[in-house]
Design an enzyme around this catalytic site. Structure first.
Site, PDB file in Angstrom:
ATOM      1  N   VAL A  72       0.883  -1.157   0.000  1.00 30.97           N
ATOM      2  CA  VAL A  72       0.000   0.000   0.000  1.00 30.97           C
ATOM      3  C   VAL A  72       0.923   1.210   0.000  1.00 30.97           C
ATOM      4  CG1 VAL A  72      -1.967  -1.061   1.107  1.00 30.97           C
ATOM      5  CG2 VAL A  72      -0.164  -0.133   2.506  1.00 30.97           C
ATOM      6  N   CYS A  73       0.514   2.287  -0.624  1.00 29.35           N
ATOM      7  CA  CYS A  73       1.478   3.363  -0.846  1.00 29.35           C
ATOM      8  C   CYS A  73       0.780   4.699  -0.971  1.00 29.35           C
ATOM      9  CB  CYS A  73       2.224   3.198  -2.160  1.00 29.35           C
ATOM     10  SG  CYS A  73       2.712   1.552  -2.554  1.00 29.35           S
ATOM     11  N   THR A  74       1.582   5.758  -1.008  1.00 29.08           N
ATOM     12  CA  THR A  74       1.103   7.084  -1.362  1.00 29.08           C
ATOM     13  C   THR A  74       2.047   7.659  -2.403  1.00 29.08           C
ATOM     14  OG1 THR A  74       0.332   7.379   0.910  1.00 29.08           O
ATOM     15  CG2 THR A  74       0.478   9.351  -0.459  1.00 29.08           C
ATOM     16  N   ARG A 261      -5.539   7.854   3.933  1.00 30.83           N
ATOM     17  CA  ARG A 261      -4.308   8.638   3.869  1.00 30.83           C
ATOM     18  C   ARG A 261      -4.457   9.762   2.858  1.00 30.83           C
ATOM     19  NH1 ARG A 261      -1.464   4.604   1.485  1.00 30.83           N
ATOM     20  NH2 ARG A 261      -3.295   3.291   1.691  1.00 30.83           N
TER      21      ARG A 261
END
Ligand code: NAG
Ligand code: NAG
Ligand code: NAG
Ligand code: NAG
Ligand code: NAG
Length: 323
Positions: A72-74, A261
């Protein structure tokens, strides 16, 4: 590291059948795949040999597959008011793969941190592209083609195909492409932002994904939302939208309330303002909890005009969200 992933695989498929499948079936595929990318991988080939030689090859393949499924990332691409483009990302990995109660940390995330490397891929002694990677991982999640474009990939959890493509691939139907092999191939072979965008939007994949692409000119920044077969949505930088930000949810839908997020990230970007965006302020945005969380293994910052890629191994001091 590999042991931890193996344990998890056994938990899913207790007979050990998955490992067997991976060992016997996949090995024949990954070798040609790796070498068909006709670049002289000055760092990677020795590294891949090292892993293939000293580890059980099937286990290494499994290790590679797990990256495609559990990240999972931004990612953010932003343009300042002089037209400079900045691209940043947090890579969060290890969700649900074991929580260390004593240390309040994810077991896998901690084990990955020492494996973070920056690679410089050269041809005829000239840099073709650079990336932030994990040693032993052959795909690309984060990379820059200096002066041309920057690219990151985020996981897309989606029911339209989801992991069916991966299962099909394991069972022998191999007409789709691994998502992070596509990014690797695009980093190596695409010569412009437009070409990269087209290939990322149109190549058939094994599973859905988000590609976040930045170019070298004003207005060149986009999020490509992919299903296995095609691009289902694209948003670009334009007048009044000076950045695009992607986590792991379709931008036209609300993020999962437990894992938002996006709102804090956008709030931070809005507060930073276009005038003040730089690698430094982008780092601050990516250091804001919960954009920074217990899964975050690294932050990478890229500036296309300088051909710059820098990365930081992250630690999220308590109190900190697990994801
Ligand atoms: C817990 O953290 C400490 C310090 O960060 C480290 O030395 C130790 O190995 C960790 N323990 C486990 C089980 O990961
Ligand atoms: C490659 O480039 C580096 C620095 O640009 C230089 O020091 C080195 O001698 C070059 N190597 C070859 C084989 O040309
Ligand atoms: C931007 O990329 C194009 C290729 O798409 C290239 O021709 C051009 O020189 C690049 N511009 C700069 C300023 O590097
Ligand atoms: C940030 O600014 C954009 C554009 O003005 C706006 O659409 C968005 O709602 C803002 N987001 C937050 C979280 O403040
Ligand atoms: C922009 O940066 C300057 C210098 O770092 C700072 O003084 C100013 O408050 C910042 N502006 C905003 C809106 O954050």
């Amino acid at each position: 590291m590999i042991q931890a992933i193996k344990d998890l695989a056994y938990a899913f498929v207790p007979s050990g059948r998955l490992i067997e499948l991976v060992d016997i079936t996949l090995v024949s595929v990954i070798f040609p795949l790796t070498f068909s990318l006709n670049l002289y991988y000055i760092f990677l080939i020795p590294m891949e040999f090292f892993f293939f030689y000293f580890c059980n090859l099937g286990e290494v393949v499994l290790f590679n597959i797990f990256y495609e499924v559990f990240t999972v990332c931004t990612s953010i691409v932003a343009e300042d008011n002089k037209g400079n483009l900045f691209h940043g990302r947090n890579l969060d990995f290890g969700l649900f793969m074991g929580w260390d109660v004593k240390n309040k940390s994810w077991i896998i995330s901690e084990k990955l941190k020492p494996l973070v490397v920056n690679l410089d891929f050269k041809r005829n002694n000239q840099t073709v592209f650079k990336s932030t990677n994990f040693a032993g991982y052959v795909g690309m999640l984060t990379g820059i083609k200096p002066h041309i474009f920057t690219l990151t990939m985020n996981e897309r959890f989606s029911l339209d195909g989801g992991y069916i493509g991966i299962l099909e691939w394991i069972l022998g139907k191999r007409d789709g492409m691994w998502m992070s092999f596509l990014t690797r191939s695009v980093l190596e072979n695409a010569h412009s932002y437009e070409e990269a965008k087209t290939r990322l939007a149109q190549t058939k994949l094994l599973a859905p994904a988000y590609f976040i692409l930045g170019g070298n000119q004003t207005g060149q920044g986009c999020i490509i939302t992919r299903s296995r077969l095609l691009s289902i949505d694209m948003i670009d930088l334009k007048l009044g939208r000076w950045y695009v930000l992607e986590t792991n949810y379709d931008h036209w839908e609300e993020p999962l309330f437990l894992d938002d997020r996006r709102t804090p990230g956008m709030k931070c970007m809005n507060q930073t303002t276009q005038k003040n965006i730089s690698l430094k302020t982008m780092y601050d945005v990516l250091s804001t909890k919960p954009v920074l969380n217990k899964l975050t293994t690294y932050t990478t910052l890229m500036q296309v005009s300088e051909g710059k890629l820098e990365s930081y191994i992250r630690d999220c001091p308590n109190p900190c969200m697990p994801w």
